[in-house]
Structures are given as C-alpha cells and as structure tokens.
Design a protein around this motif. Structure first.
Motif, mmCIF file in Angstrom:
data_model
loop_
_atom_site.group_PDB
_atom_site.id
_atom_site.type_symbol
_atom_site.label_atom_id
_atom_site.label_comp_id
_atom_site.label_asym_id
_atom_site.label_seq_id
_atom_site.Cartn_x
_atom_site.Cartn_y
_atom_site.Cartn_z
ATOM 1 N N SER A 51 3.014 5.737 -2.864
ATOM 2 C CA SER A 51 4.164 6.531 -3.298
ATOM 3 C C SER A 51 4.134 6.748 -4.803
ATOM 4 C CB SER A 51 5.466 5.838 -2.902
ATOM 5 O OG SER A 51 5.565 5.718 -1.500
ATOM 6 N N LYS A 52 3.842 5.653 -5.546
ATOM 7 C CA LYS A 52 3.747 5.798 -7.002
ATOM 8 C C LYS A 52 2.607 6.733 -7.387
ATOM 9 C CE LYS A 52 5.755 1.311 -8.221
ATOM 10 N NZ LYS A 52 5.513 -0.008 -8.877
ATOM 11 N N LEU A 53 1.490 6.583 -6.655
ATOM 12 C CA LEU A 53 0.338 7.445 -6.938
ATOM 13 C C LEU A 53 0.676 8.900 -6.645
ATOM 14 C CD1 LEU A 53 -2.542 6.925 -7.948
ATOM 15 C CD2 LEU A 53 -3.304 6.953 -5.560
ATOM 16 N N SER A 54 1.396 9.124 -5.527
ATOM 17 C CA SER A 54 1.801 10.499 -5.188
ATOM 18 C C SER A 54 2.749 11.065 -6.237
ATOM 19 C CB SER A 54 2.471 10.519 -3.811
ATOM 20 O OG SER A 54 1.580 10.092 -2.808
ATOM 21 N N GLU A 55 3.694 10.220 -6.684
ATOM 22 C CA GLU A 55 4.606 10.675 -7.737
ATOM 23 C C GLU A 55 3.860 10.982 -9.028
ATOM 24 O OE1 GLU A 55 7.582 7.716 -8.219
ATOM 25 O OE2 GLU A 55 8.463 8.019 -6.223
ATOM 26 N N LEU A 63 0.835 -1.201 0.000
ATOM 27 C CA LEU A 63 0.000 0.000 0.000
ATOM 28 C C LEU A 63 0.871 1.253 0.000
ATOM 29 C CD1 LEU A 63 -2.982 0.828 0.106
ATOM 30 C CD2 LEU A 63 -2.783 0.963 2.585
ATOM 31 N N TYR A 64 1.964 1.215 0.742
ATOM 32 C CA TYR A 64 2.883 2.357 0.784
ATOM 33 C C TYR A 64 3.529 2.590 -0.580
ATOM 34 C CZ TYR A 64 7.200 4.908 1.645
ATOM 35 O OH TYR A 64 8.227 5.795 1.566
ATOM 36 N N ARG A 65 3.985 1.492 -1.229
ATOM 37 C CA ARG A 65 4.592 1.640 -2.555
ATOM 38 C C ARG A 65 3.579 2.156 -3.573
ATOM 39 N NH1 ARG A 65 7.605 -3.091 -0.919
ATOM 40 N NH2 ARG A 65 5.967 -4.459 -1.704
ATOM 41 N N PHE A 66 2.347 1.604 -3.481
ATOM 42 C CA PHE A 66 1.309 2.077 -4.399
ATOM 43 C C PHE A 66 0.999 3.553 -4.160
ATOM 44 C CE2 PHE A 66 -3.238 2.851 -5.177
ATOM 45 C CZ PHE A 66 -3.296 2.580 -6.535
ATOM 46 N N MET A 110 3.642 14.441 -10.869
ATOM 47 C CA MET A 110 4.002 14.597 -12.278
ATOM 48 C C MET A 110 2.860 15.235 -13.063
ATOM 49 S SD MET A 110 5.970 10.988 -12.963
ATOM 50 C CE MET A 110 6.014 11.239 -14.728
ATOM 51 N N VAL A 111 1.629 14.786 -12.757
ATOM 52 C CA VAL A 111 0.460 15.358 -13.445
ATOM 53 C C VAL A 111 0.322 16.839 -13.109
ATOM 54 C CG1 VAL A 111 -2.059 15.326 -13.559
ATOM 55 C CG2 VAL A 111 -0.780 13.180 -13.640
ATOM 56 N N GLU A 112 0.508 17.179 -11.834
ATOM 57 C CA GLU A 112 0.410 18.584 -11.421
ATOM 58 C C GLU A 112 1.498 19.425 -12.086
ATOM 59 O OE1 GLU A 112 0.577 18.557 -7.196
ATOM 60 O OE2 GLU A 112 -1.481 17.825 -6.940
ATOM 61 N N GLU A 113 2.736 18.877 -12.118
ATOM 62 C CA GLU A 113 3.821 19.614 -12.772
ATOM 63 C C GLU A 113 3.551 19.778 -14.261
ATOM 64 O OE1 GLU A 113 7.318 17.432 -11.882
ATOM 65 O OE2 GLU A 113 7.496 18.200 -9.821
ATOM 66 N N SER A 114 3.065 18.672 -14.883
ATOM 67 C CA SER A 114 2.756 18.743 -16.308
ATOM 68 C C SER A 114 1.624 19.727 -16.564
ATOM 69 C CB SER A 114 2.364 17.347 -16.813
ATOM 70 O OG SER A 114 2.001 17.394 -18.169
ATOM 71 N N GLU A 115 0.589 19.671 -15.710
ATOM 72 C CA GLU A 115 -0.535 20.597 -15.868
ATOM 73 C C GLU A 115 -0.079 22.036 -15.670
ATOM 74 O OE1 GLU A 115 -4.973 21.409 -13.931
ATOM 75 O OE2 GLU A 115 -3.713 19.788 -13.182
ATOM 76 N N ALA A 116 0.811 22.239 -14.688
ATOM 77 C CA ALA A 116 1.315 23.595 -14.438
ATOM 78 C C ALA A 116 2.108 24.104 -15.642
ATOM 79 C CB ALA A 116 2.185 23.603 -13.186
ATOM 80 N N LYS A 117 2.903 23.215 -16.255
ATOM 81 C CA LYS A 117 3.680 23.618 -17.438
ATOM 82 C C LYS A 117 2.763 23.979 -18.590
ATOM 83 C CE LYS A 117 7.814 20.878 -16.370
ATOM 84 N NZ LYS A 117 8.633 19.704 -16.789
ATOM 85 N N TYR A 118 1.765 23.096 -18.835
ATOM 86 C CA TYR A 118 0.849 23.373 -19.940
ATOM 87 C C TYR A 118 0.017 24.620 -19.668
ATOM 88 C CZ TYR A 118 1.965 18.957 -22.213
ATOM 89 O OH TYR A 118 2.611 17.939 -22.861
#
Length: 542
Positions: free
Chosen positions: A185-189, A180-183, A193-201
C-alpha cells in the motif's frame, strides 16, 4: 502421529492462506459484513479440521479452536462467535460427551469476548497471545472439572502444543500478509505520488515558454524541454544530437564555458545572458538562471538551466533608452535654441543691413543661406522641446493631405516631381491638432522630394481600416534606405542626408505618438521608400 500433525498443520496453513492470496488479487476495498463472511469461512475451516481429527492411543487431537482464536483476535466477537458456533456444531456431530464440550465452548466464547474488549488497544499479535493463554487456562480447568483423561498429562500438553502450533502458524501467515499488504500500500501510494509529481513536472516542462536544460559535468545535455523546439525551430531528434556550444553564439561561447567550469568547481548559482541560434539563421537573446545540482557524493553532477527569451525586453529597454534620449534632447533644445536664436537674429539683421547698404554679393547670400539653415534648426529644436498649446479638433485627414500637397506642389514641380493622391470618396475624420499633423506631412513629403533629385512620382493614399483606423501611406521612387538602418529612423540627430539635422522625423514620431498612432517604414535601395501611418478615427458624435 507426527505425519498426521504435519498434514493437519499443512491443510490448516493452506486454508488460512487461500483468502489472503485471493485478497491480494482483488481490489482491497472493504467488503460489507467482512467479519461475518470471514467468520463463516473460518467456521468451515474448523469443520474441516474436526473431520481431520487425529486418533492416536484412544485420544483425539484437532485444531478447531485455532481458527476460532485467530478470528477473535483479529476480527472481534462477531466473526469469532460465528466461527466458534460452527466449530461446536462440528464437534457435537462427530463425538458424544456433549456436556464438557458445550461448557468449555460457553466459557471460551465469554472469555474471548471479554479479552477483545479489554485488549482492544493491543496489537493483534499480543491479543492473540493473551487469548491463547486464556484458552490454556480454560482448557486445564475444564479437563480437571470433568476428569477428562486425568491419568495422561502428556496428552494435555501435547494437545495444547498442537493448538499452539496452529495458532502460531496462522499468526505468522496473517502477519506476513498484513506487513506485505501495508508495504504494498505504501509502495502504491509512493508510485502514485511519483506519477502525480512526474505528471505535474511534465505539465510544467512541456507547456512553459522558458527553456529548461540539464547538463552533466561532461557538458553533455541530458534533457531538453519541448519549448526548445518551439522557440529555436529545431526538431527534438536534431536537438538530441547537437552539443550546446553548437547553438551558442561564438562571441558568447567562451564566457559560457567559463561560467560552467566555475559552477562545477565553486557550486555557486550563476546567471548569464547569451544568444542561441534559431534554425532560420537569426540569433535570439536569452537570460538564464543556472542552478548546480549535487549528487549522492556531494559533488555537482548536473546544472539546470532555466532560460527566458528577453528579445522583447531588450526592445523595450532600447525604446526606453530612446525615450530618455528624446527627453534629454527636449530639455536641451529649449536652452540651446534660446541661446542661439538671440545672437542669430542680431547677426542676420546686420548681414541684411550690409547687403542693403553695399549691394548683394556671393558672400552675403551664402551667409544668409547658412543663417536661415541655423534658424530652421533652432525652430525645429524649439518645436521639439517647448511645450505647445494643443487644440484637438475633428478634421478630415484627406483635406489636410490635399492642403499639404498644395503647399509643396511648387517645390515638387521645380524638381520634376508629381503627387498622386488616392483617397476615399467619403471623409475620413480623425481627432487631431491640425498644425501638428500638417507638420508631419510636410516633413515626410519634403523627405520624399529630396530623395528624388532626378524627379519622379509620390503616391499618397488614405483610407479607413476595418479596425477603426485611418491608414495613410506615402510611397516615393527615391534612392531608398538600407534595411539594416530602418530601425534607426526617427532617432535624435540620426540622418542619411548630407545637410539633414535628424530632427524632422523624430518630431513626426513624437506627434504621431501623441495622437495614439503609429508610423512604420519599408524601403529597398534604388526602389524607393514607403511610409505607413495609422491614426485612430474620430468617435461618432465628436
């Protein structure tokens, strides 16, 4: 006894879950001396399990080695030895017969430590299985050596199974948490990434000067970039309610609709040029790159339009076309003027000879007038097309203007026109070819005189600007020029005069441009025309 087992396993599961749950609510940064703190906590758990020892049929059952085994498998010898030491201390405090307990503890600690180093590359689950197998072997050997309840094999099997249940339960809880922690962590990453990508776009979309538009297959607009508001003047709320065809020029709407249908049907990239309506009423030309976007079913569901304002490019193209036209006129002018001037001189000479021999009459005068007009046109063509020797000198622009006014004053008086020259007291020096600049003023003043057949006044002013330029303005009180025709002034052969050639102002434009200046027109019908000329001032010391 089953109830006691269940209570022990439940309490053990609760104690294993507590740090996992607490860890879920705090930052997952590594804690300093993490194995030590977990070893102490697991030792406390082992102590509690010793206190909860099950007494049944004269035998004792406890789970103290379950946390020891788990800590060794997951954290290694440091945490495991701490847990094992606390568990041994708890065992020695509640029971006698220390020798087998201490012997078993020493053998188990050495074996678990050896397994940790030998099975480092294994997963924690496999390492736990190997460690438990070693624990079972050690338990069997110790019970045989020290003859611990040899007549009851069921007790040993039941005890080993009891410990196994604790180990399995603890492993399931830890592995569930780790997965659950690994999942998470991946979900948080992924979210990051989505937030950073959305911010860039968003940064690109909100700050680009291009128009970005997304249209669905029903030709409804699903996204407007903020640049629409700045380029078209409509507020966002109004744009969201509008249909795309409402702001497209009616002449472009049909072609635009056909391109849309073609892109949805053929799934091909298209480019298009169309005009969009600005809120203030004008039309702006845009060039668009149209990209079809497919959905999950493989069909085109959206079209992304990236449009760029090409108004300035169109103006540049028009200027280039005008320049090319001017170049062609220049090339033709020399040849045409040369071919016309020679026979023209002969014809004019014979007409003058006939007038001298036979006396003047209306036909001769008319012929000579028209021949002089042709000669004027050819002279203008030659001055346009023939390379001329240019001698740049530092000159007071006010003196040139006064000299030009002096030359044209007789013609102005004949038409009841007065010149009024407003100049600075100090000289205004420019670097120029005197004859060319005088030619500019002659053409402009003559046009002003011809624009006032009933007389009037021509106001001429010269001054210096703060930007280091000489500003010359000429204002007449003539008939004026329609505003929609002002942009054509200076084009080759374009004139509003009945007998004009359209070359005079074109030559003025050429001369001003060669002197790194500019010329602009302002005019209103029946109110006159104003011409503003700017020329760079001469550098100091020239």
């Amino acid at each position: 006894m089953l109830v006691e087992y269940f209570i022990n396993l439940s309490i053990f599961a609760l104690l294993v879950s507590i740090p996992l749950v607490v860890r879920s609510f705090v930052d997952h940064r590594p804690l300093p001396l993490f194995p030590v703190w977990i070893g102490l906590y697991a030792g406390m758990v082992a102590w509690i399990l010793v206190l909860l020892t099950i007494q049944y049929g004269g035998y004792s059952y406890d789970l103290r080695y379950a946390p020891v085994l788990l800590v060794f498998s997951y954290l290694g010898p440091v945490g495991g030895l701490i847990t094992g030491t606390v568990a041994l201390a708890a065992r020695l405090m509640v029971a006698s017969n220390w020798v087998p307990a201490v012997t078993a503890w020493v053998v188990i600690m050495l074996s678990f430590t050896a397994i940790w180093f030998l099975a480092k590359k294994m997963t924690p689950v496999k390492r736990t299985a190997v460690t438990f197998a070693a624990y079972t072997v050690i338990y069997v050997i110790i019970t045989r050596v020290y003859q611990i309840v040899p007549d009851n094999v069921f007790f040993h099997v039941q005890y080993v199974l009891f410990v196994l249940l604790g180990v399995v339960l603890g492993t399931l809880l830890i592995e569930s948490y780790m997965k659950l922690y690994r999942f998470n962590s991946k979900l948080s990453e992924m979210y990051k990434m989505v937030e950073e990508s959305e911010a860039k776009y968003r940064l690109i979309a909100e700050n680009t000067s291009d128009l970005i538009l997304v249209v669905d297959k029903h030709q409804n607009i699903s996204y407007y970039s903020p640049s629409h508001q700045s380029l078209l003047g409509y507020p966002s709320a109004q744009l969201e309610k509008m249909e795309l065809l409402e702001i497209i020029h009616p002449d472009d709407a049909g072609a635009f609709r056909r391109k849309m249908e073609k892109m949805f049907a053929a799934e091909t990239f298209q480019s298009a040029e169309f005009r969009l309506h600005h809120k203030d009423g004008r039309w702006i030309e845009f060039e668009s790159r149209c990209m079809p976007v497919k959905g999950e079913n493989g069909e085109v569901e959206h079209i992304v339009f990236i449009s760029r304002d090409i108004s300035e490019r169109k103006k540049a193209e028009e200027a280039l076309l005008k320049s090319e036209k001017l170049s062609i006129v220049g090339e033709l002018a020399a040849g045409v003027a040369h071919e016309i001037r020679n026979p023209l001189t002969t014809i004019k000479g014979f007409v003058q000879l006939q007038r001298w021999e036979n006396g003047s009459n209306s036909y001769n005068e008319l012929l000579l007038s028209e021949l002089e007009r042709i000669e004027t046109i050819t002279s203008e063509l030659l001055s346009l097309g023939k390379p001329q020797a240019v001698q740049m000198t530092t000159t007071d622009i006010q003196e040139l203007i006064e000299k030009t006014i002096g030359l044209l004053s007789p013609q102005a008086h004949l038409h009841n026109i007065q010149f009024h020259f407003d100049s600075d007291r100090s000289p205004i020096f420019i670097t120029c070819e005197k004859n060319q600049i005088m030619q500019v003023f002659v053409n402009i003043f003559k046009n002003a005189i011809e624009a006032m057949p009933d007389g009037g006044r021509i106001d001429v002013a010269a001054r210096k600007s703060a930007e280091g330029e000489a500003l010359i303005s000429v204002q007449d009180q003539g008939c004026g020029i329609p505003e929609n025709l002002l942009h054509r002034i200076g084009e080759p052969f374009y004139t509003l005069k009945e007998k004009g050639t359209g070359l005079g102002l074109m030559i003025c434009h050429k001369i001003i441009k060669q002197h790194n200046g500019s010329i602009a027109y302002k005019s209103k019908l029946q109110q006159g025309t104003r011409i503003d000329i700017t020329l760079p001032l001469a550098a100091e010391g020239e």
